[in-house]
Design an enzyme around this catalytic site. Structure first.
Site, PDB file in Angstrom:
ATOM      1  CB  SER A 149      -0.886   0.001   1.256  1.00 10.56           C
ATOM      2  OG  SER A 149      -1.538   1.237   1.450  1.00 10.56           O
ATOM      3  CE1 TYR A 162      -5.022  -1.699   4.753  1.00 10.66           C
ATOM      4  CE2 TYR A 162      -3.210  -0.283   4.083  1.00 10.66           C
ATOM      5  CZ  TYR A 162      -4.215  -1.174   3.760  1.00 10.66           C
ATOM      6  OH  TYR A 162      -4.418  -1.528   2.458  1.00 10.66           O
TER       7      TYR A 162
END
Length: 289
Positions: A149, A162
């Site tokens: 990401s 995350y």
């Protein structure tokens, strides 16, 4: 490092997790167009069946297998890998795409929520890769894709779980790239920026985040997700074909990456200032995918 030939899609089996929507759905369509046999994995049976049905109608002779699995559950991941190995002792492509988001400061999320994110975003792809290693290496020229990401490049406030999971997946991928090259397997790490998917509406929110902060932040960050998922999927498949080690998608990933390279420490102050200016950091409920 051994140089691999261009990846050949047609007639090889591709496994895609998180295939019921977003980038994963469009990866499935792109792989079907290229002639890959498909194993599509997701937690949502209805959406997964809809994707598979569309592919079967368009490509009636193409083998398409669906497997419903909750990747947060270790035993389910083990069973999934066993089923894949039994049915497909050799696979050409494994795309670990499934992921979940969690918003909130570290002290606002529970340990159970933090673990759930790490389990889906890191433990599941790690386990699938480990357990399917024999199938990946059964024939020369296979490929592995791990979906990191933007938050595997930078770690803004409110995204501890995350970012931790995506930095871990990035590290695993970079190590595996060196290890697997001599065995004829390529590895691509993908860092998407603001991709227009359902991750905003499906994101978890820390159990201690004030209720009044949740929806405004969700709407704010959902508005930043503008890059088309079909275009992102096409870029990923082109990167696989060319055996690219690393792919950044959208300016929202490329600019922060450049900033982090130029200012390894100082970029954190800029990121913190930008996220605070957009409405506080306690309910970062959207992650760029």
């Amino acid at each position: 490092m051994t140089r691999l030939d261009e990846y050949r899609f047609a007639g090889r089996t591709a496994v895609v997790t998180g295939a019921a929507g977003g980038i994963g759905e469009h990866l499935a369509y792109g792989l079907a167009f290229r002639g890959s046999d498909l194993i599509l994995v997701d937690i949502d049976p209805e959406l997964l069946d809809a994707v598979a049905s569309r592919i079967r109608r368009a490509y009636p002779r193409l083998p398409v297998r669906t497997m419903v699995a909750d990747l947060a559950d270790r035993s389910v991941v083990e069973d999934l890998a066993d089923r894949i190995r039994v049915e497909h002792p050799a696979i050409g492509l494994l795309i670990n795409n499934a992921g979940i988001a969690l918003g909130g400061r570290f002290d606002q999320v529970s340990l159970e929520q933090f673990e759930q994110v790490v389990n889906v975003n890191f433990r599941a792809p790690m386990m699938l890769t480990h357990m399917l290693m024999g199938a990946l290496t059964a024939s020369h020229g296979s490929h592995l894709v791990n979906m990191s990401s933007l938050y595997g490049l930078i770690a803004p406030p409110g995204q501890s779980a995350y970012a931790a999971s995506k930095f871990a997946l990035r590290g695993l991928s970079e190590s595996l790239r060196g290890e697997l090259a001599e065995r004829g397997v390529g590895v691509t790490t993908v860092h998407p920026g603001g991709i227009r998917t359902r991750i905003a509406e499906n994101a978890l929110v820390g159990s201690r985040v004030p209720e009044e902060e949740i929806e405004p932040n969700r709407r704010l960050f959902a508005a930043l997700l503008s890059f088309p998922p079909d275009k992102a999927a096409e870029l990923i498949l082109r990167a696989v074909a060319k055996r690219k080690a690393r792919l950044l998608i959208a300016a929202s990933a490329k600019v922060p990456d450049l900033l982090a390279r130029l200012m390894p420490v100082g970029h954190a102050r800029i990121v913190r200032a930008l996220t605070t200016a957009r409405g506080g950091t306690s309910a970062r409920s959207v992650v760029r995918r």
